[in-house]
Design an enzyme around this catalytic site. Sequence first.
Site, short mmCIF file in Angstrom:
data_model
loop_
_atom_site.label_atom_id
_atom_site.label_comp_id
_atom_site.label_asym_id
_atom_site.label_seq_id
_atom_site.Cartn_x
_atom_site.Cartn_y
_atom_site.Cartn_z
N SER A 138 -27.11 88.78 76.21
CA SER A 138 -26.83 89.44 74.75
C SER A 138 -25.69 88.49 73.77
O SER A 138 -25.17 88.11 74.34
CB SER A 138 -26.17 90.93 75.20
OG SER A 138 -26.12 91.52 74.45
N CYS A 169 -22.08 102.63 77.69
CA CYS A 169 -23.65 103.08 77.20
C CYS A 169 -23.36 104.26 78.55
O CYS A 169 -24.36 105.06 78.38
CB CYS A 169 -24.22 101.60 78.16
SG CYS A 169 -24.40 100.51 77.18
#
Lengths: 382, 401
Positions: A198, A322
């Site tokens: 990422s 998250c």
Amino acid sequence: MIYLDNSATTHPLPEVLESFHKVADRYYANPSSVHRFGSEAEYLLQQSRKQAAQLLNVDVSEVIFTSGGTEGNNMAIKGIALQHQSRGKHMITSKVEHPSVMEAFRALESLGFEVDYLDVDAEGRVNPQQVESVIRKDTILVSIMSVNNELGTVQPIEAIGSILKDYPKAFFHVDHVQGLGKIDLPLKEAGVDLCTLSGHKIHGLKGTGALIAQNHVSLFPLLHGGSQEHEQRAGTENLPGTVAFVKALRLIEENRKQKINKLKSLRQHLWNEVERIEQVVINSPKQGAPHIVNFSLPGYKPEVVIHALGEKDIFISTKSACSSKQPDVSSVLKACRLDHDLTTSALRVSLSYQNTEEEIDVFIDTLKKVIERLQPTMERSR
Amino acid sequence: MNFNHILIRYGEMALKGKNRHLFEQKLQSNLASKLKPFPAARIKKTRGRMYVLLNGEDPHDVMEHCQQVFGIHSLSFAVQVEKEEEQLKEAVMLAFNDAQNAKTFKISSKRTDKEFPIKSAELNPMLGGYILRNTEGVTVDVHDPDVEIKVEVRHDAAYITAQDYPGAGGLPVGTTGKSLLMLSGGIDSPVSGYLTMKRGVAIEAIHFHSPPYTSDRAKQKVLDLANELSKYGKKINVHVVPFTAIQQKIQREMPEGYSMTIMRRMMMRISEKLAHKQDILSITTGESLGQVASQTMESMNTINEVTNYPIIRPLVSMDKLEIIDIARKIGTYDISIRPYEDCCTVFVPKAPKTKPTRKNANYYEEKVDFNEDIEKALEETYVIQVNEAENKTKDQFDDLL
């Protein structure tokens, strides 16, 4: 401001932003367009792919640019499941994976796939022998993260990879989002078939990243359409984001080579100071990733501590960003079979190569004051 | 502890009597330009061998680069340590571990420094025993070991040499002259260039470019291919010939069935003239027999008529799959399959003659004068120099990445 939430996301580097801006401004042509302007954009994309491949020591044909970690994980897991279900419908992962791995597997279970979720030890570590004990003839995928996002536990990827070399039917996926730029993971040597990366965790931008899929791996694409990204991921390429990601990748790898010891000693310093605070129980393994320290303040509501630190412009987090909107227990810490007291009061400090010792000292100082201030109320509410 | 030397052995060229000195010099200079990305590395020549002194550069990275240099038979990592028991032990362990999956080994010690207190006969069991104690399932095999570790105790220091890595073989590029490679964007011609270079031949490339029928991408593809090839030698000059006018004239004035053959003859004429101008003595092509219409025996005969320069066709006897294997190995395949039009695909006739004759080709060509067009194309030909080693710093996009 003291930013110590680098596992959630990082500050994009100025030179990365500059590249993003230049590419968005000057090379906005569609790389698939036939004209010369399009061919410039295509060339820039090729150069980006080449640089990423060189940095990761893989083939250019093995780099698929994506929108980030969640997409990479979904693409790998669902892509393998759908493409290879005729070989078998069994898959293996662990109980401490990121939600984008966990929920992808849950979704596949509802389609009739069978998933084994491996236990971990008290430090969040998967036992490679356990992988071998649950693997079956119809196992098509093993997915284990390289570094746990909450604890910083480094998983024995190479040991698992070497076990899986005897099981050619099972692909090996590694969610390397937290490990990239922090630990060395030689993909080929470790037998990793698929690897998620990422951009925004390494001072790139949100919405960027890559899935590395070795040449022998075939995937069922999540996105059908044009033939971009070796026909693995349709959609007009995000060229500015990709260039920014690849630049960030180069810079973080340079940092890893030059400054890793500095980061390690920064973490050690943080560790020592946190450990000295009477109320603290450290959850991270001592030999963990060089940027994460997770600890609990039993009896203290983590949100309250975070807000109190936030008043002083210091930013750390609870659990992972998250999953932190869901209340209470950390499923990762729970999987480590820690006491309820600990799983409901965990805080995570995550570092970057930019953080300094002075910042850590200010943080520690402030944390101590916050604990002192909150002590009477917290004691009462217990 | 890590390896600090790479030992380089050259097989075939060591036999070349008088020329040997020249060959060694060429190899050394080729190696030096190959190792430019590793500024600390130094090359040392001794009798019959060469060493790369790593001076802290990454051993495996440097090894990979050395393995692309023609003229090297095999290579090994070596480590120089002090003449001291513990260091020797650590060094043989390092050497053993470099051979992944090795299950058997042998240690061959040599003691040139007779003042060193441990004799060769004692060194072998001492160091071998150390490996046995620190590994599992590993045994000694003095006849057919997976890896032979050589220990040499000299006056200045002790040297430990690990397993052999294969070199690229062949002869150092530049020792057997120069050839002009007809480089299209396809799979074959780069492989052909590679194989020619392997025999010590330096390469210049000629490419026929037909804008706007062929795009800049097609040209870039050829430059990228040349760039890959330059990994195996030094810089490569790519001569880009503007070919549009000639192709249009062929299409307009030659019978369709012969347009392909005549186009190839034009290319060959231009190549020969360019080679002559550049003092290049041969032409290399990616032709292989029986693949497509232009590669039948009749075709080859008719095209070849226009030049008496030697034409090197390394692929002539190879199967397509063998060619693809090499293309993958040398990194040109992925570039070659990029889907852009090249000069050969745009003006392809619907039904090219697969059995053209010299007589007919001459008959058609006699009616139209191409000399002026050929001269003009040669005048307008421009050179682009590519060099993998330096390209890295020259790219316009580099500051973005």
